[in-house]
Design an enzyme around this catalytic site. Sequence first.
Site, mmCIF file in Angstrom:
data_model
loop_
_atom_site.group_PDB
_atom_site.id
_atom_site.type_symbol
_atom_site.label_atom_id
_atom_site.label_comp_id
_atom_site.label_asym_id
_atom_site.label_seq_id
_atom_site.Cartn_x
_atom_site.Cartn_y
_atom_site.Cartn_z
ATOM 1 N N LYS A 57 -1.013 52.670 9.098
ATOM 2 C CA LYS A 57 -2.237 51.974 8.654
ATOM 3 C C LYS A 57 -3.173 51.760 9.853
ATOM 4 C CE LYS A 57 -4.178 48.038 8.451
ATOM 5 N NZ LYS A 57 -5.582 48.429 8.425
ATOM 6 N N GLU A 90 2.102 44.442 20.515
ATOM 7 C CA GLU A 90 1.262 44.548 21.719
ATOM 8 C C GLU A 90 -0.042 43.859 21.389
ATOM 9 O OE1 GLU A 90 1.982 45.330 24.626
ATOM 10 O OE2 GLU A 90 3.871 46.399 24.345
ATOM 11 N N CYS A 128 -7.457 46.195 26.085
ATOM 12 C CA CYS A 128 -6.524 45.071 26.224
ATOM 13 C C CYS A 128 -6.141 44.864 27.683
ATOM 14 C CB CYS A 128 -5.294 45.312 25.371
ATOM 15 S SG CYS A 128 -4.567 46.916 25.665
ATOM 16 N N GLU A 166 -9.215 35.466 25.247
ATOM 17 C CA GLU A 166 -9.663 36.855 25.333
ATOM 18 C C GLU A 166 -11.018 37.008 24.633
ATOM 19 O OE1 GLU A 166 -7.757 39.886 22.841
ATOM 20 O OE2 GLU A 166 -7.509 41.096 24.628
HETATM 21 P P1 NAD Z 1 -6.549 42.831 14.596
HETATM 22 O O1 NAD Z 1 -5.358 41.983 14.824
HETATM 23 O O2 NAD Z 1 -7.709 42.224 13.891
HETATM 24 O O3 NAD Z 1 -6.153 44.115 13.743
HETATM 25 C C1 NAD Z 1 -5.140 45.004 14.157
HETATM 26 C C2 NAD Z 1 -4.586 45.720 12.940
HETATM 27 O O4 NAD Z 1 -3.898 44.774 12.124
HETATM 28 C C3 NAD Z 1 -5.658 46.346 12.053
HETATM 29 O O5 NAD Z 1 -5.182 47.588 11.571
HETATM 30 C C4 NAD Z 1 -5.774 45.347 10.936
HETATM 31 O O6 NAD Z 1 -6.261 45.902 9.731
HETATM 32 C C5 NAD Z 1 -4.337 44.887 10.785
HETATM 33 N N1 NAD Z 1 -4.164 43.601 10.097
HETATM 34 C C6 NAD Z 1 -5.053 42.586 10.004
HETATM 35 N N2 NAD Z 1 -4.518 41.570 9.272
HETATM 36 C C7 NAD Z 1 -3.268 41.955 8.922
HETATM 37 C C8 NAD Z 1 -2.217 41.332 8.182
HETATM 38 N N3 NAD Z 1 -2.366 40.121 7.644
HETATM 39 N N4 NAD Z 1 -1.062 42.001 8.024
HETATM 40 C C9 NAD Z 1 -0.895 43.232 8.572
HETATM 41 N N5 NAD Z 1 -1.867 43.878 9.260
HETATM 42 C C10 NAD Z 1 -3.034 43.241 9.448
HETATM 43 O O7 NAD Z 1 -6.990 43.412 16.014
HETATM 44 P P2 NAD Z 1 -8.266 44.322 16.353
HETATM 45 O O8 NAD Z 1 -9.478 43.448 16.309
HETATM 46 O O9 NAD Z 1 -8.261 45.575 15.538
HETATM 47 O O10 NAD Z 1 -7.962 44.760 17.857
HETATM 48 C C11 NAD Z 1 -8.324 44.009 18.965
HETATM 49 C C12 NAD Z 1 -7.112 43.320 19.554
HETATM 50 O O11 NAD Z 1 -6.111 44.286 19.851
HETATM 51 C C13 NAD Z 1 -7.390 42.630 20.868
HETATM 52 O O12 NAD Z 1 -6.774 41.360 20.882
HETATM 53 C C14 NAD Z 1 -6.738 43.537 21.901
HETATM 54 O O13 NAD Z 1 -6.336 42.890 23.096
HETATM 55 C C15 NAD Z 1 -5.578 44.049 21.143
HETATM 56 N N6 NAD Z 1 -5.061 45.277 21.745
HETATM 57 C C16 NAD Z 1 -3.861 45.223 22.405
HETATM 58 C C17 NAD Z 1 -3.332 46.353 23.005
HETATM 59 C C18 NAD Z 1 -2.027 46.299 23.718
HETATM 60 O O14 NAD Z 1 -1.384 47.333 23.842
HETATM 61 N N7 NAD Z 1 -1.576 45.144 24.195
HETATM 62 C C19 NAD Z 1 -4.029 47.558 22.921
HETATM 63 C C20 NAD Z 1 -5.249 47.587 22.254
HETATM 64 C C21 NAD Z 1 -5.742 46.430 21.656
#
Ligand code: NAD
Length: 479
Positions: free
Chosen positions: A170, A245, A279, A381
């Site tokens: 997804k 992550e 990130c 962040e």
């Molecule tokens: P997000 O948490 O909003 O979404 C991530 C994913 O989770 C999306 O596919 C989203 O549709 C899904 N999601 C949302 N609600 C959900 C639920 N209730 N159940 C299951 N899945 C759900 O994050 P984002 O805004 O897409 O990404 C930004 C964040 O990602 C930042 O905090 C960034 O630091 C982090 N990030 C971390 C890494 C790492 O490796 N540590 C790498 C890239 C990004």
Amino acid sequence: MYKNLINGEWLEGHSVSRNINPSDTRDLIGEYAQADAAQADLAITAATAAFPAWSLSTPQQRFDILDAVGTEILARRAELGDLLAREEGKTLPEAIGEVVRAGNIFKFFAGEALRPGGESLPSVRPGVGVEVTREAIGVVGLITPWNFPIAIPAWKIAPALAWGNTVVFKPADLVPGSAWALAEILSRAGLPAGVFNLVMGRGSVVGERLLHDPRVAAVSFTGSVATGQKVAAACVSRMAKFQLEMGGKNPMIVLDDADLGVAVNAAVNSGFFSTGQRCTASSRLIVTDGIHDRFIAAMVEKMKALKIDDARKAGTDIGPVVDASQLGQDVDYIGIAKAEGGTLAQGGERIETNADGAPGFYLTPALITGTTPEMRINREEVFGPVVSVIRARDYEHALALANDTPFGLAAGIATTSLKHATHFKRHSQAGMVMVNLPTAGVDYHVPFGGRKGSSYGPREQGRHAAEFYTTVKTAYTQA
Ligand code: NAD
């Protein structure tokens, strides 16, 4: 309309999401199917049915498929990079670099399929032999964020398939284009139906389904802390394996003895490139008194020269923010930092249109000086081109400030002192430590991940990925 891939077939969704170019919001990239919970269910059913045969496929079969996927990604780097830059807003060279990384990851894990390893040991009992092997875990649910639309999917999908798992993937709602292109390549690579499924849709619908279905043996998630906590709670409640992550508030220390050019290049690169939406971005610069003013002056000069424009235009250094909501969050944090007593030393201006007059989500990179560790700008962040500066008395003070954070993904130091570099590598509380390098920008063949609030569970990438995507079996034989 771009459809979902479920059990080897392309299926329409129950609604549609519009993929918009953040460099020019008049540009519609495409309409992508949005699955509902019933379609997520179908994908899980398909992956469950495909697992027994796929888990017993030969290493050669898995090598051939993953290698072919890697070859096609690398051959199409320019076209896939263009799509990625168009939908996410990172610059074309950055986007092509990400595509190359994805291709290399498939090649790496193709090789890993041939190297499953294992141990054969004598038992402590006479006449008994012991074998320790690794096996696939089952159906894995892979949930990815928007900021690396092809590399993060690649570093989850490739190891999952290499070690014999089946996949329900997804992607993030904001950037379905690169995910769809990757799924299309996988759909032609020779995988049996149901081994790999793409289910685009909302996190609260498709994502939730993956978390709660008992047939999904493991969930690998990258995204925000808030969503990660939901993933953890759901998986613990049904004893499923999970890996998270999440965010970062990554420090970069600049010591008095640093090479000024090296320090400024590393700070500008890891703070602002990819529009600060990494990130591993260095969002906190911790600078000792003796170099502080020279460093800030050099940073400001370098930042003034950055070209903020359409992500796909030659010469652009910084593309747009990904969407209106993230832009609003970036601007809000600049306001919060100023209200708490920080000084906006450079940038932080909203630009409505690019050099060609196209409307987009542009923001000039912001540097905020005179901040203190307890300010929200240093604890939360932002996930945009917004960097704060904290003054430190000396190395020991800087190290304490660097570790004073709920996060622990990456940390950096700019110094010419072997003593301080060595001490920092050992005493930084981050999963990845860089000396005289940007905190963002990592290799694809070694472990990736953090500590504290940034990560949970085994590392991703490199050979360490086996820890998550396989389970260990110990077998005893009486000869
Ligand atoms: P997000 O948490 O909003 O979404 C991530 C994913 O989770 C999306 O596919 C989203 O549709 C899904 N999601 C949302 N609600 C959900 C639920 N209730 N159940 C299951 N899945 C759900 O994050 P984002 O805004 O897409 O990404 C930004 C964040 O990602 C930042 O905090 C960034 O630091 C982090 N990030 C971390 C890494 C790492 O490796 N540590 C790498 C890239 C990004």
